[in-house]
Design a protein around this motif. Structure first.
Motif, PDB file in Angstrom:
ATOM      1  N   GLU A 167       0.867  -1.173   0.000  1.00 14.88           N
ATOM      2  CA  GLU A 167       0.000   0.000   0.000  1.00 14.88           C
ATOM      3  C   GLU A 167       0.911   1.233   0.000  1.00 14.88           C
ATOM      4  O   GLU A 167       1.744   1.395   0.888  1.00 14.88           O
ATOM      5  CB  GLU A 167      -0.907   0.004   1.221  1.00 14.88           C
ATOM      6  CG  GLU A 167      -1.940   1.087   1.202  1.00 14.88           C
ATOM      7  CD  GLU A 167      -2.950   0.971   2.326  1.00 14.88           C
ATOM      8  OE1 GLU A 167      -4.008   1.565   2.201  1.00 14.88           O
ATOM      9  OE2 GLU A 167      -2.656   0.276   3.328  1.00 14.88           O
ATOM     10  N   LEU A 168       0.751   2.092  -0.988  1.00 14.13           N
ATOM     11  CA  LEU A 168       1.663   3.213  -1.158  1.00 14.13           C
ATOM     12  C   LEU A 168       1.339   4.409  -0.283  1.00 14.13           C
ATOM     13  O   LEU A 168       2.207   5.240  -0.022  1.00 14.13           O
ATOM     14  CB  LEU A 168       1.691   3.641  -2.624  1.00 14.13           C
ATOM     15  CG  LEU A 168       2.177   2.554  -3.588  1.00 14.13           C
ATOM     16  CD1 LEU A 168       2.098   3.047  -5.018  1.00 14.13           C
ATOM     17  CD2 LEU A 168       3.587   2.127  -3.242  1.00 14.13           C
ATOM     18  N   VAL A 169       0.105   4.520   0.152  1.00 13.26           N
ATOM     19  CA  VAL A 169      -0.274   5.631   1.018  1.00 13.26           C
ATOM     20  C   VAL A 169      -1.310   5.122   2.018  1.00 13.26           C
ATOM     21  O   VAL A 169      -2.160   4.309   1.690  1.00 13.26           O
ATOM     22  CB  VAL A 169      -0.809   6.832   0.191  1.00 13.26           C
ATOM     23  CG1 VAL A 169      -2.103   6.502  -0.510  1.00 13.26           C
ATOM     24  CG2 VAL A 169      -0.962   8.066   1.043  1.00 13.26           C
ATOM     25  N   PRO A 173      -5.358  10.128  10.434  1.00 10.90           N
ATOM     26  CA  PRO A 173      -6.535  10.313   9.581  1.00 10.90           C
ATOM     27  C   PRO A 173      -6.407  11.576   8.726  1.00 10.90           C
ATOM     28  O   PRO A 173      -6.031  12.635   9.216  1.00 10.90           O
ATOM     29  CB  PRO A 173      -7.690  10.459  10.569  1.00 10.90           C
ATOM     30  CG  PRO A 173      -7.187   9.844  11.831  1.00 10.90           C
ATOM     31  CD  PRO A 173      -5.705  10.057  11.850  1.00 10.90           C
ATOM     32  N   CYS A 174      -6.713  11.428   7.468  1.00 13.20           N
ATOM     33  CA  CYS A 174      -6.631  12.557   6.544  1.00 13.20           C
ATOM     34  C   CYS A 174      -8.033  13.103   6.295  1.00 13.20           C
ATOM     35  O   CYS A 174      -8.918  12.354   5.884  1.00 13.20           O
ATOM     36  CB  CYS A 174      -5.995  12.111   5.235  1.00 13.20           C
ATOM     37  SG  CYS A 174      -5.844  13.444   4.041  1.00 13.20           S
ATOM     38  N   PRO A 175      -8.235  14.373   6.533  1.00  8.73           N
ATOM     39  CA  PRO A 175      -9.583  14.942   6.405  1.00  8.73           C
ATOM     40  C   PRO A 175     -10.104  14.994   4.974  1.00  8.73           C
ATOM     41  O   PRO A 175     -11.315  15.096   4.763  1.00  8.73           O
ATOM     42  CB  PRO A 175      -9.446  16.348   6.989  1.00  8.73           C
ATOM     43  CG  PRO A 175      -8.006  16.673   6.863  1.00  8.73           C
ATOM     44  CD  PRO A 175      -7.268  15.370   6.975  1.00  8.73           C
ATOM     45  N   LEU A 195      -5.787  10.647  -4.677  1.00  8.00           N
ATOM     46  CA  LEU A 195      -4.394  10.214  -4.645  1.00  8.00           C
ATOM     47  C   LEU A 195      -4.266   8.710  -4.457  1.00  8.00           C
ATOM     48  O   LEU A 195      -3.515   8.047  -5.176  1.00  8.00           O
ATOM     49  CB  LEU A 195      -3.621  10.950  -3.540  1.00  8.00           C
ATOM     50  CG  LEU A 195      -2.150  10.538  -3.388  1.00  8.00           C
ATOM     51  CD1 LEU A 195      -1.369  10.858  -4.654  1.00  8.00           C
ATOM     52  CD2 LEU A 195      -1.536  11.225  -2.183  1.00  8.00           C
ATOM     53  N   LYS A 196      -4.969   8.145  -3.512  1.00  8.93           N
ATOM     54  CA  LYS A 196      -4.862   6.708  -3.232  1.00  8.93           C
ATOM     55  C   LYS A 196      -5.210   5.885  -4.465  1.00  8.93           C
ATOM     56  O   LYS A 196      -4.499   4.935  -4.803  1.00  8.93           O
ATOM     57  CB  LYS A 196      -5.739   6.303  -2.058  1.00  8.93           C
ATOM     58  CG  LYS A 196      -5.600   4.815  -1.719  1.00  8.93           C
ATOM     59  CD  LYS A 196      -6.188   4.488  -0.371  1.00  8.93           C
ATOM     60  CE  LYS A 196      -6.171   3.036  -0.008  1.00  8.93           C
ATOM     61  NZ  LYS A 196      -5.118   2.208  -0.555  1.00  8.93           N
TER      62      LYS A 196
END
Length: 158
Positions: A104-106, A112-114, A121-122
Motif C-alpha cells: 500500500e503506497l499511502v 486520519p486525513c480529512p 491520490l490513493k
C-alpha cells in the motif's frame, strides 16, 4: 520547445515503487541460484560474498524463500540452498507480492486525513502499483538470466 514533461503515471511508478532491500536480496539470491547446475547447493556465505551482502540478512531472506517453496535448504556437510522449482516457474510479480510486507503506497487513516472522501491520490497510486506489478507478472526468473555466462563472469562464478 518539445514536450519533455514526465507523464504523471510514469512519474509515480518510477519514483514511488521502490522495493525493499529484503526483496532486492531475494532476487539476487534467486538469480545466483538459477545460475548453478541443477541439484547443486551453495552456501549462504558464498552468495553473501559474491554480492557483498551481509550474511545475516541473507539468512532471513533464505528462510522466507524456503517457506514460500522457492528454494530448498539443507544443513550439514554438503548442505546449502538450491532452487526448489525451475526458474521459468518463478514469476517476478509473485516474488514481489510475497516478499514485500507493505504494497500500500499511502495510508489515509494513520494519521486520519480529512480530505480522504474526496481525494483521488490513493486510487492513482493504487493504479500505478497495479501497473508495476502487472509489468512484473510478464517476466519470470528465467528472463533475468538471458545471458548466464556474462552473469557468471560478473559474479566471479565458474
Amino acid at each position: 520547445m518539445g514536450n519533455t514533461a514526465v507523464q504523471p503515471d510514469s512519474y509515480l511508478i518510477i519514483f514511488i515503487m521502490q522495493l525493499t532491500r529484503y526483496t532486492d536480496y531475494a532476487f539476487r539470491m534467486l538469480i545466483y541460484l538459477s545460475l548453478q547446475p541443477e541439484e547443486a547447493r551453495v552456501t549462504i556465505n558464498d552468495i553473501a560474498e559474491h554480492f557483498g551482502i551481509p550474511r545475516n540478512h541473507l539468512i532471513k531472506v533464505a528462510h522466507r524463500l524456503g517457506q514460500l517453496g522457492y528454494i530448498h535448504a539443507s544443513r550439514g556437510k554438503g548442505g546449502g540452498v538450491a532452487l526448489a522449482v525451475p526458474s521459468r516457474k518463478i514469476g517476478l510479480g509473485d516474488v514481489v507480492r510475497q516478499m514485500e510486507t507493505q504494497l500500500e503506497l499511502v495510508n489515509c487513516h494513520e494519521p486520519p486525513c480529512p480530505i480522504t472522501p474526496q481525494c483521488k491520490l490513493k486510487s492513482v497510486l493504487d493504479k500505478a502499483r497495479d501497473a508495476f506489478l502487472a509489468s512484473l507478472d510478464e517476466y519470470t526468473l528465467a528472463d533475468l538470466r538471458q545471458r548466464p555466462a556474462q552473469l557468471k563472469v560478473l559474479l566471479h562464478v565458474s
